[in-house]
Write a protein that holds these residues in place. Structure first.
Motif, PDB file in Angstrom:
ATOM      1  N   SER A 119       0.837  -1.094  -0.187  1.00 45.56           N
ATOM      2  CA  SER A 119      -0.087   0.091  -0.164  1.00 45.56           C
ATOM      3  C   SER A 119       0.927   1.320  -0.061  1.00 45.56           C
ATOM      4  O   SER A 119       2.131   1.351   0.386  1.00 45.56           O
ATOM      5  CB  SER A 119      -0.827   0.113   1.348  1.00 45.56           C
ATOM      6  OG  SER A 119      -0.175   0.134   2.385  1.00 45.56           O
ATOM      7  N   LEU A 120       0.353   2.335  -0.693  1.00 48.92           N
ATOM      8  CA  LEU A 120       0.945   3.659  -0.755  1.00 48.92           C
ATOM      9  C   LEU A 120       0.063   4.733   0.199  1.00 48.92           C
ATOM     10  O   LEU A 120      -1.025   4.771   0.002  1.00 48.92           O
ATOM     11  CB  LEU A 120       0.948   4.319  -2.051  1.00 48.92           C
ATOM     12  CG  LEU A 120       1.910   3.565  -3.100  1.00 48.92           C
ATOM     13  CD1 LEU A 120       1.801   4.143  -4.553  1.00 48.92           C
ATOM     14  CD2 LEU A 120       3.210   3.209  -2.501  1.00 48.92           C
ATOM     15  N   ILE A 122      -0.394   8.344   0.814  1.00 43.92           N
ATOM     16  CA  ILE A 122      -0.164   9.832   0.150  1.00 43.92           C
ATOM     17  C   ILE A 122      -0.771  10.947   0.992  1.00 43.92           C
ATOM     18  O   ILE A 122      -1.653  10.808   1.239  1.00 43.92           O
ATOM     19  CB  ILE A 122      -0.520   9.749  -1.261  1.00 43.92           C
ATOM     20  CG1 ILE A 122       0.051   8.787  -2.230  1.00 43.92           C
ATOM     21  CG2 ILE A 122      -0.159  11.113  -1.893  1.00 43.92           C
ATOM     22  CD1 ILE A 122      -0.661   8.589  -3.540  1.00 43.92           C
ATOM     23  N   VAL A 147      -3.542   3.887  -0.310  1.00 44.41           N
ATOM     24  CA  VAL A 147      -4.216   3.220  -1.531  1.00 44.41           C
ATOM     25  C   VAL A 147      -3.672   1.960  -1.505  1.00 44.41           C
ATOM     26  O   VAL A 147      -2.231   1.542  -1.444  1.00 44.41           O
ATOM     27  CB  VAL A 147      -3.517   4.017  -2.789  1.00 44.41           C
ATOM     28  CG1 VAL A 147      -4.079   3.260  -3.900  1.00 44.41           C
ATOM     29  CG2 VAL A 147      -4.235   5.712  -2.730  1.00 44.41           C
ATOM     30  N   ILE A 157      -0.444   0.628 -10.705  1.00 43.31           N
ATOM     31  CA  ILE A 157      -0.321   1.361  -9.592  1.00 43.31           C
ATOM     32  C   ILE A 157      -0.954   3.041 -10.120  1.00 43.31           C
ATOM     33  O   ILE A 157      -1.519   3.602  -9.037  1.00 43.31           O
ATOM     34  CB  ILE A 157       1.105   1.543  -9.355  1.00 43.31           C
ATOM     35  CG1 ILE A 157       1.685   0.427  -8.827  1.00 43.31           C
ATOM     36  CG2 ILE A 157       1.142   2.774  -8.269  1.00 43.31           C
ATOM     37  CD1 ILE A 157       3.395   0.293  -8.794  1.00 43.31           C
ATOM     38  N   VAL A 161      -3.857   4.912  -7.857  1.00 38.11           N
ATOM     39  CA  VAL A 161      -3.596   6.118  -7.106  1.00 38.11           C
ATOM     40  C   VAL A 161      -4.652   7.348  -7.626  1.00 38.11           C
ATOM     41  O   VAL A 161      -5.152   8.097  -7.048  1.00 38.11           O
ATOM     42  CB  VAL A 161      -2.063   6.753  -7.419  1.00 38.11           C
ATOM     43  CG1 VAL A 161      -1.933   7.894  -7.133  1.00 38.11           C
ATOM     44  CG2 VAL A 161      -1.128   5.879  -6.722  1.00 38.11           C
ATOM     45  N   ASN A 162      -4.786   7.287  -8.958  1.00 36.41           N
ATOM     46  CA  ASN A 162      -5.744   8.372  -9.575  1.00 36.41           C
ATOM     47  C   ASN A 162      -7.264   7.823  -9.107  1.00 36.41           C
ATOM     48  O   ASN A 162      -7.898   8.936  -9.216  1.00 36.41           O
ATOM     49  CB  ASN A 162      -5.520   8.148 -11.114  1.00 36.41           C
ATOM     50  CG  ASN A 162      -4.208   8.814 -11.656  1.00 36.41           C
ATOM     51  OD1 ASN A 162      -3.512   9.476 -10.870  1.00 36.41           O
ATOM     52  ND2 ASN A 162      -3.975   8.528 -12.792  1.00 36.41           N
ATOM     53  N   THR A 166      -6.191  11.464  -4.192  1.00 36.05           N
ATOM     54  CA  THR A 166      -5.231  11.479  -3.292  1.00 36.05           C
ATOM     55  C   THR A 166      -4.736  13.001  -3.283  1.00 36.05           C
ATOM     56  O   THR A 166      -3.887  13.517  -2.242  1.00 36.05           O
ATOM     57  CB  THR A 166      -3.997  10.475  -3.478  1.00 36.05           C
ATOM     58  OG1 THR A 166      -3.407  10.832  -4.648  1.00 36.05           O
ATOM     59  CG2 THR A 166      -4.649   9.257  -3.171  1.00 36.05           C
ATOM     60  N   ALA A 170      -1.039  10.337 -10.970  1.00 38.33           N
ATOM     61  CA  ALA A 170       0.330   9.461 -11.355  1.00 38.33           C
ATOM     62  C   ALA A 170       0.030   9.130 -12.931  1.00 38.33           C
ATOM     63  O   ALA A 170      -0.952   8.922 -13.394  1.00 38.33           O
ATOM     64  CB  ALA A 170       0.245   8.106 -10.742  1.00 38.33           C
ATOM     65  N   PHE A 184       4.639  10.953 -10.470  1.00 43.00           N
ATOM     66  CA  PHE A 184       3.795  11.518  -9.504  1.00 43.00           C
ATOM     67  C   PHE A 184       3.846  13.083  -9.496  1.00 43.00           C
ATOM     68  O   PHE A 184       5.058  13.627  -9.494  1.00 43.00           O
ATOM     69  CB  PHE A 184       4.079  10.835  -7.986  1.00 43.00           C
ATOM     70  CG  PHE A 184       3.927   9.399  -7.749  1.00 43.00           C
ATOM     71  CD1 PHE A 184       2.599   8.913  -7.565  1.00 43.00           C
ATOM     72  CD2 PHE A 184       5.100   8.763  -8.133  1.00 43.00           C
ATOM     73  CE1 PHE A 184       2.667   7.724  -7.547  1.00 43.00           C
ATOM     74  CE2 PHE A 184       4.708   7.096  -8.068  1.00 43.00           C
ATOM     75  CZ  PHE A 184       3.630   6.602  -7.730  1.00 43.00           C
ATOM     76  N   ILE A 197       5.067  10.353   0.167  1.00 47.79           N
ATOM     77  CA  ILE A 197       4.459   9.155  -0.006  1.00 47.79           C
ATOM     78  C   ILE A 197       5.231   7.990   0.603  1.00 47.79           C
ATOM     79  O   ILE A 197       6.460   7.820   0.630  1.00 47.79           O
ATOM     80  CB  ILE A 197       4.672   8.379  -1.610  1.00 47.79           C
ATOM     81  CG1 ILE A 197       3.988   9.562  -2.597  1.00 47.79           C
ATOM     82  CG2 ILE A 197       4.091   7.034  -1.679  1.00 47.79           C
ATOM     83  CD1 ILE A 197       4.306   9.100  -4.088  1.00 47.79           C
TER      84      ILE A 197
END
Length: 492
Positions: A119-120, A122, A147, A157, A161-162, A166, A170, A184, A197
């Motif tokens: 997971s990320l 942000i 995310v 990815i 993200v998009n 967030t 990306a 990013f 991040i």
């Protein structure tokens, strides 16, 4: 009393009443005729004022401007209602930009090779920088968004993200060698719109150069150990000058140059922004002024011509002469040399008969020439003339103190007075016909009813106030209970 009135005992015959009404209707009342004419004149003026107010309404006066940029590559420009004619010298030295960082590694494809899973998290905010890529702290602007990354390819990815809103965008990009990287960028430009991040990597190490942790980006950490993306662009505000005055903005869009004039900055450089009256709108306003003037003068002329209703009215006859004079006047127009309507193609034509209203004609070529030399002065002259004509009209038509309204009020008072004076009282010591009719109504030696007695007494009292007379022996013996030896009198 009401039953006696309804029965006709205290009133004249119906035929007499009908005859009187018919005679009154057939006669011509000069005051009513003049009031009717003044009412028509007032209506004509009200329509004229409505047309004038549309010409100089702010939405029209300032809503038809067009703006141009001498260097469209530097800035595009737009106007909204309220924009004033003006020129702006715009110089852009720095565009606003968002923070961007890119992966230090490349992949041969976008949707097959996996970076890693986990997971990320942000967070958008601002760094306390000690250098362009190193900071001592980070202050969040918003709540961190986590995310989940299950599809670890570059495309997977970027999509995750998009889709998570967030505050960071990306993008998969292809470099010069044909390999692919993930970039990013902050969704918003301007200083203070940085991002951080942090990674929860399924391989157990969240800051190294393996797996998903290769996407970690925290500028308070060391490069390669938590700051694993490479910054390609720092967040900056736009820097520019407007007519020599320095300014900055976190965005390149909607830069306010003046009242209701805005620009979108596109690149560095200089451009002259010009805001001018739109000729099409100006032409419409000038034609509307001419049409409104001619319409009101035609309406006035119809009421003032030979044998017309208001031919000799002292107030009405002033109006067309003053309107004629107004459109030939010079007007204050700031620093513009355009001060008379004839200079912009609105030419006055005298009436065929003295005392009537003239007319205006529009020469579009002359209007275009004036616009080309001084668009602001031309437009302001049309607006100023419309306002002046409205003020003049208001002095005649204004409720309460307008001269036409005052004259109508005076005539109405006079008409009421005339009607009252026409109702002259009967001579003293005489009985009206209907009263004698009442007294003789009962058969001989028959007493009046209580209702008739009450009505007679009330009528006699009221009548004695308006037309004094003596009630003597005629009432005696008619059941009123008066002594035959005495007398009863009622005088005003």
């Amino acid at each position: 009393m009401s039953s006696l009135l309804s029965g006709g005992l205290l009133l004249g015959s119906a035929s007499n009443a009908s005859s009187s009404a018919a005679n009154g209707a057939s006669s011509t009342d000069p005051i009513q005729v003049e009031l009717s004419g003044l009412g028509q004149l007032l209506s004509v003026l009200n329509t004229f004022q409505s047309s004038l107010q549309q010409i100089y309404a702010p939405a029209i006066q300032y809503g038809g401007g067009t703006a141009t940029s001498s260097n469209p590559a530097v800035a595009s420009v737009s106007t909204s209602t309220g924009a004033q004619n003006a020129n702006y010298q715009l110089t852009v030295s720095q565009l606003a930009q968002s923070q961007s960082a890119i992966t230090s590694f490349t992949l041969p494809d976008t949707s097959s090779t996996s970076v890693g899973t986990g997971s990320l998290t942000i967070t958008t905010g601002s760094y306390a920088y000690t250098s362009p890529t190193s900071a001592t702290g980070f202050t969040p602007n918003d709540t961190p968004v986590t995310v989940s990354i299950t599809n670890g390819t570059l495309s997977g990815i970027a999509s995750a993200v998009n889709g998570a809103n967030t505050g960071v965008v990306a993008n998969v990009i292809q470099n010069a060698s044909g390999a692919y990287q993930l970039q990013f960028s902050s969704a918003n430009t301007g200083t203070g719109n940085d991002f951080r991040i942090t990674v929860s990597d399924n391989d157990g190490n969240n800051t190294d150069q393996n797996g998903l942790s290769r996407l970690a980006f925290d500028q308070t950490l060391a490069v390669g150990s938590g700051q694993n993306l490479t910054q390609t662009q720092s967040a900056l505000n736009a820097s520019y000058t407007v007519n020599g005055a320095s300014a900055s903005s976190s965005s390149n869009l909607g830069i306010q140059l003046g009242s209701n004039v805005s620009a979108n900055l596109l690149t560095t450089g200089s451009s002259t922004i010009s805001v001018n009256v739109d000729f099409g709108q100006l032409n419409s306003n000038a034609q509307a002024l001419s049409n409104a003037f001619n319409t009101v003068q035609n309406g006035i002329n119809g009421l003032l011509g030979n044998g017309a209703t208001l031919q000799t009215d002292p107030i009405a006859t002033q109006l067309p002469l003053l309107l004629n004079q107004e459109v030939q006047n010079t007007f204050s127009n700031g620093s513009s040399l355009l001060t008379s309507l004839s200079q912009i193609g609105l030419n006055y034509q005298s009436p065929s008969q003295y005392g009537l209203g003239g007319s205006l004609t529009l020469d579009v070529n002359s209007l275009q020439t004036a616009y080309n030399s001084d668009s602001t002065g031309t437009a302001n002259l049309v607006y100023t003339a419309a306002q002046a004509l409205n003020t003049l009209s208001n002095s005649f038509a204004s409720y309460g103190n307008g001269s036409i309204v005052q004259e109508m009020n005076s005539l109405q008072d006079q008409d009421i007075s005339n009607q009252l004076s026409a109702q002259s009282p009967l001579p003293n010591n005489t009985f009206p016909y209907n009263l004698q009719n009442l007294l003789s109504y009962p058969s001989s030696n028959s007493a009046l009813t209580a209702q008739q007695i009450s009505g007679l007494a009330t009528y006699a009292l009221i009548y004695s106030i308006g037309a004094p007379y003596a009630l003597e022996s005629l009432l005696v013996g008619q059941g009123l209970g008066l002594s035959t030896s005495g007398s009863f009198s009622a005088t005003a």
